[in-house]
Design a protein around this motif. Structure first.
Motif, PDB file in Angstrom:
ATOM      1  N   LYS A 162      82.685  62.136  15.646  1.00 60.51           N
ATOM      2  CA  LYS A 162      82.216  63.336  16.167  1.00 60.51           C
ATOM      3  C   LYS A 162      81.759  63.264  17.927  1.00 60.51           C
ATOM      4  N   PRO A 163      82.268  63.962  18.625  1.00 62.52           N
ATOM      5  CA  PRO A 163      81.500  63.982  19.984  1.00 62.52           C
ATOM      6  C   PRO A 163      80.478  64.491  19.795  1.00 62.52           C
ATOM      7  N   GLU A 170      74.578  70.068  13.849  1.00 59.06           N
ATOM      8  CA  GLU A 170      75.673  69.218  13.681  1.00 59.06           C
ATOM      9  C   GLU A 170      76.806  70.388  13.033  1.00 59.06           C
ATOM     10  N   ASP A 191      82.909  69.708  13.493  1.00 59.25           N
ATOM     11  CA  ASP A 191      83.662  68.686  14.231  1.00 59.25           C
ATOM     12  C   ASP A 191      83.056  68.084  15.520  1.00 59.25           C
ATOM     13  N   TYR A 192      81.665  68.452  15.747  1.00 60.09           N
ATOM     14  CA  TYR A 192      80.829  68.033  16.782  1.00 60.09           C
ATOM     15  C   TYR A 192      79.614  68.167  16.772  1.00 60.09           C
TER      16      TYR A 192
END
Length: 211
Positions: free
Chosen positions: A148-149, A109, A112-113
């Motif tokens: 988050k993608p 993780e 931001d993604y």
């Protein structure tokens, strides 16, 4: 995503060659790479070799590895390397069911993604679906409300699952490739050879779409 086959497919002698793999990855300049079939301290690729760690070191990247099974005196599993620093790393054991061997989900993780990888079972579509269900459940529970993608890469062994869409997708790709080749005889060589290859791919694509 990169199935590295334990780094054993890069020379006629079938010897492990992390330098060759690192060069392939370096030329692409990726932000992250998901790795499958990774050896760690095995007899066949080196008792002092941790392929995820050592490959990441060659690339100047951070890494995370998790074992799926014991193999040849060491461990065998999946990994992720990334240029960014991870804020969390974890792994999830996936159900074996009637499949061939245990599988694992590896997750890194970022701020931001999220990046994750797995190598799904290669003999049982039932086991594959159970594994996919747990991957989906885990990602939704952890990151469904995070914004988050989530990027999933890996070896899905899924080309022959009925109704999965992969067979039709591969068929369409074959048809498009064959048509492109048929209209490019001057680029690829003699017209006779190109037409033969194009027609072969065309029929292969039609056959795949019909399955």
């Amino acid at each position: 995503t990169y199935n590295i086959y334990g780094a054993r497919a890069t020379s006629p002698a079938n010897a492990a060659d992390l330098d060759a793999l690192a060069e392939v990855i370096r030329r692409q300049d990726p932000d992250f790479v998901t790795l499958n079939e990774v050896d760690v301290f095995t007899n066949r690729t080196g008792k002092d070799v941790h392929q995820a760690r050592d490959l990441a070191a060659k690339l100047g990247m951070e890494w995370h590895f998790s074992k799926a099974i014991d193999r040849d005196g060491g461990e065998y599993g999946e990994g992720v390397t990334t240029r960014k620093k991870a804020v969390n790393k974890f792994s999830v054991a996936l159900p074996k069911g009637v499949g061939a061997e245990p599988r694992v989900l590896v997750v890194m993780e970022m701020e931001d993604y999220v990046i994750c990888t797995s190598h799904l079972d290669h003999v049982s579509s039932e086991a594959q679906l159970e594994q996919v269900e747990l991957i989906t459940k885990t990602m939704k529970e952890r990151y469904g409300d995070s914004g988050k993608p989530v990027f999933l890469g890996g070896d899905m062994n899924a080309m022959e699952i009925p109704g999965s869409g992969w067979t039709v997708f591969s068929g369409i790709l074959l048809v498009l490739c064959s048509l492109w080749i048929l209209f490019q005889p001057l680029v690829f060589g003699t017209t006779a050879v190109v037409i033969w290859v194009g027609i072969s791919l065309l029929f292969a694509g039609i056959a795949a779409c019909s399955l």
